[in-house]
Structures are given as C-alpha cells and as structure tokens.
Design a protein around this motif. Structure first.
Motif, short mmCIF file in Angstrom:
data_model
loop_
_atom_site.label_atom_id
_atom_site.label_comp_id
_atom_site.label_asym_id
_atom_site.label_seq_id
_atom_site.Cartn_x
_atom_site.Cartn_y
_atom_site.Cartn_z
N SER A 84 0.90 -1.13 0.05
CA SER A 84 0.01 0.02 0.12
C SER A 84 0.83 1.16 -0.06
CB SER A 84 -0.95 0.00 1.19
OG SER A 84 -0.26 -0.04 2.54
N ARG A 85 0.48 2.53 -0.34
CA ARG A 85 0.98 3.70 -0.33
C ARG A 85 0.17 4.85 0.28
NH1 ARG A 85 2.63 4.44 -6.38
NH2 ARG A 85 3.65 6.04 -5.49
N ASP A 86 0.90 5.73 0.96
CA ASP A 86 0.25 6.93 1.60
C ASP A 86 1.00 8.10 0.79
OD1 ASP A 86 -0.74 9.03 2.91
OD2 ASP A 86 -0.69 8.20 4.80
N ASN A 87 0.28 8.62 -0.16
CA ASN A 87 1.27 9.48 -0.98
C ASN A 87 1.47 11.04 -0.26
OD1 ASN A 87 1.37 8.00 -3.36
ND2 ASN A 87 -0.50 8.56 -4.07
N THR A 88 0.39 11.26 0.65
CA THR A 88 0.61 12.37 1.85
C THR A 88 1.97 12.36 2.68
OG1 THR A 88 -0.81 11.54 3.49
CG2 THR A 88 -1.99 12.68 1.68
N LYS A 89 2.14 10.92 2.85
CA LYS A 89 3.35 10.93 3.63
C LYS A 89 4.58 10.41 3.02
CE LYS A 89 0.85 9.70 7.80
NZ LYS A 89 0.50 8.54 8.80
N ASN A 90 4.37 10.17 1.54
CA ASN A 90 5.38 9.76 0.69
C ASN A 90 6.08 8.41 1.37
OD1 ASN A 90 6.24 10.51 -1.73
ND2 ASN A 90 8.45 11.44 -1.05
N THR A 91 5.14 7.65 1.69
CA THR A 91 5.73 6.32 2.09
C THR A 91 4.76 5.12 1.49
OG1 THR A 91 6.12 7.36 4.34
CG2 THR A 91 5.65 5.10 4.45
N VAL A 92 5.57 3.95 1.38
CA VAL A 92 4.97 2.86 0.96
C VAL A 92 4.99 1.69 1.96
CG1 VAL A 92 5.19 0.86 -0.91
CG2 VAL A 92 5.68 3.31 -1.61
N TYR A 93 4.05 0.74 2.08
CA TYR A 93 4.29 -0.14 3.37
C TYR A 93 4.21 -1.62 2.76
CZ TYR A 93 2.69 3.98 5.85
OH TYR A 93 2.89 5.02 6.45
N LEU A 94 4.83 -2.50 3.32
CA LEU A 94 4.52 -4.06 3.11
C LEU A 94 3.97 -4.72 4.23
CD1 LEU A 94 4.78 -6.01 0.52
CD2 LEU A 94 6.67 -6.53 1.56
N GLN A 95 2.75 -5.15 4.40
CA GLN A 95 2.01 -5.79 5.51
C GLN A 95 2.45 -7.36 5.05
OE1 GLN A 95 0.75 -4.75 8.49
NE2 GLN A 95 0.93 -6.94 8.94
N MET A 96 3.09 -7.91 6.15
CA MET A 96 3.42 -9.44 5.86
C MET A 96 2.76 -10.25 6.88
SD MET A 96 7.47 -9.27 4.48
CE MET A 96 8.10 -8.54 6.21
N ASN A 97 1.75 -10.98 6.50
CA ASN A 97 1.26 -11.89 7.61
C ASN A 97 1.64 -13.37 7.35
OD1 ASN A 97 -0.12 -9.70 8.67
ND2 ASN A 97 -1.79 -10.11 7.42
N SER A 98 1.20 -14.10 8.03
CA SER A 98 1.58 -15.73 7.86
C SER A 98 2.91 -15.96 7.43
CB SER A 98 0.41 -16.35 6.85
OG SER A 98 -0.85 -16.08 7.50
N LEU A 99 3.90 -15.51 8.14
CA LEU A 99 5.34 -15.51 7.61
C LEU A 99 5.98 -17.00 7.65
CD1 LEU A 99 6.66 -11.94 8.97
CD2 LEU A 99 6.91 -12.73 6.52
N LYS A 100 6.70 -17.24 6.44
CA LYS A 100 7.25 -18.82 6.80
C LYS A 100 8.96 -18.64 6.69
CE LYS A 100 3.41 -20.07 3.43
NZ LYS A 100 3.18 -20.55 2.00
N PRO A 101 9.24 -19.65 6.91
CA PRO A 101 10.73 -19.60 6.80
C PRO A 101 11.45 -19.05 5.51
CG PRO A 101 10.15 -21.24 8.26
CD PRO A 101 9.17 -20.62 7.64
N GLY A 102 10.87 -19.41 4.52
CA GLY A 102 11.20 -19.08 3.30
C GLY A 102 11.36 -17.67 2.77
N ASP A 103 10.49 -17.03 3.65
CA ASP A 103 10.53 -15.61 3.44
C ASP A 103 11.69 -14.88 4.11
OD1 ASP A 103 7.66 -15.49 2.21
OD2 ASP A 103 6.98 -15.55 4.50
N THR A 104 12.35 -15.65 4.72
CA THR A 104 13.94 -14.71 5.20
C THR A 104 14.65 -14.30 4.04
OG1 THR A 104 13.93 -16.20 7.11
CG2 THR A 104 15.82 -15.16 6.56
N ALA A 105 14.86 -12.83 4.03
CA ALA A 105 15.74 -12.19 3.09
C ALA A 105 15.71 -10.89 3.72
CB ALA A 105 14.86 -12.36 1.81
N VAL A 106 16.72 -10.29 2.59
CA VAL A 106 16.73 -8.80 2.94
C VAL A 106 15.62 -8.22 2.15
CG1 VAL A 106 18.09 -6.81 2.66
CG2 VAL A 106 19.17 -8.48 3.46
N TYR A 107 14.81 -7.21 2.53
CA TYR A 107 13.66 -6.53 1.55
C TYR A 107 14.01 -5.34 1.17
CZ TYR A 107 10.72 -10.69 2.71
OH TYR A 107 10.12 -11.81 2.40
N TYR A 108 13.87 -4.99 0.11
CA TYR A 108 14.32 -3.64 -0.49
C TYR A 108 12.95 -3.00 -1.11
CZ TYR A 108 19.13 -5.53 -0.48
OH TYR A 108 20.36 -6.15 0.00
N CYS A 109 13.01 -1.80 -1.10
CA CYS A 109 11.98 -0.83 -1.74
C CYS A 109 12.66 -0.17 -2.89
CB CYS A 109 11.61 0.20 -0.84
SG CYS A 109 10.59 1.35 -1.33
#
Length: 120
Positions: free
Chosen positions: A69-94
C-alpha cells in the motif's frame, strides 16, 4: 533525486507478522513502487508492486499473505506481511521507477534494505 529508506524488519516466528515501511525523500506519488527480496546466495526476487493509480501485483509465493500500500501524503510505501514462513527470510528492498513492472532492472531507485528473519 529520490532516496528510499526501509524499516520494520526483524526476527519473528513462523506464522507471525511484520509491517515494512519505505520512507521516501523526493516525489514518488508519480512513480511505481515495488518490493523485492534477496536471500544469501540467491538472485533478487520480485515480491509486490503498486502503480500510480494503486493497482497491485504480487508474486505467487506471497499472494494472499502480503499487502502493498502507499500513502502519498506521507510519501511512504508499506508492505504488510502476514503468515510469515521461513522461506520469506531475506533482505527486503524498496524500489521506485517509472514503470509498473515485476522486473528489478526497470526500477531507478533503491533503498538500503531491511532484514527479515523468520524462524520455525
């Protein structure tokens, strides 16, 4: 010039949740935004993207669990991550760019990354 700074990573147990934030200096409301991830020894992998008109696309591996999602008034982007799995382990880049695409090479600006570790 656009600068991106990710935050919100950490260590969570499998099944847990995290919300990543990407704070931008410079105008990004006219750009497409994406999240990518990279595990040690592996190639950079597409996660999610959002267009200038808030269309979204997800990798098959995260669809139904992650929400961009994004909030243009705050110039910010989000990534909500639910039900995380070990395979999601990584460095996350915007990333930010002119094209709404899953191809990493099309994005012009990148953050420094934030580590997400999911334990079993």
């Amino acid at each position: 010039q656009v600068q991106l700074v990710e935050s919100g990573g950490g260590l969570v147990q499998a099944g847990g949740s995290l919300r990543l934030s990407c704070a931008a200096s410079g105008r990004t409301f006219s750009m497409a935004m994406g999240w990518f991830r990279q595990a040690p020894g592996k190639a950079r992998e597409f996660v999610a993207a959002i267009s200038r008109i808030d269309s979204t696309v997800y990798a098959d591996s995260v669809e139904g669990r992650f929400t961009i999602s994004r909030d243009n008034t705050k110039n910010t982007v989000y990534l909500q991550m639910n039900s995380l799995k070990p395979g999601d382990t990584a460095v996350y880049y915007c990333a930010a760019g002119d094209l709404y695409t899953v191809q990493a090479g099309a994005y012009d600006y990148w953050g420094q990354g934030t580590q997400v570790t999911v334990s079993s």
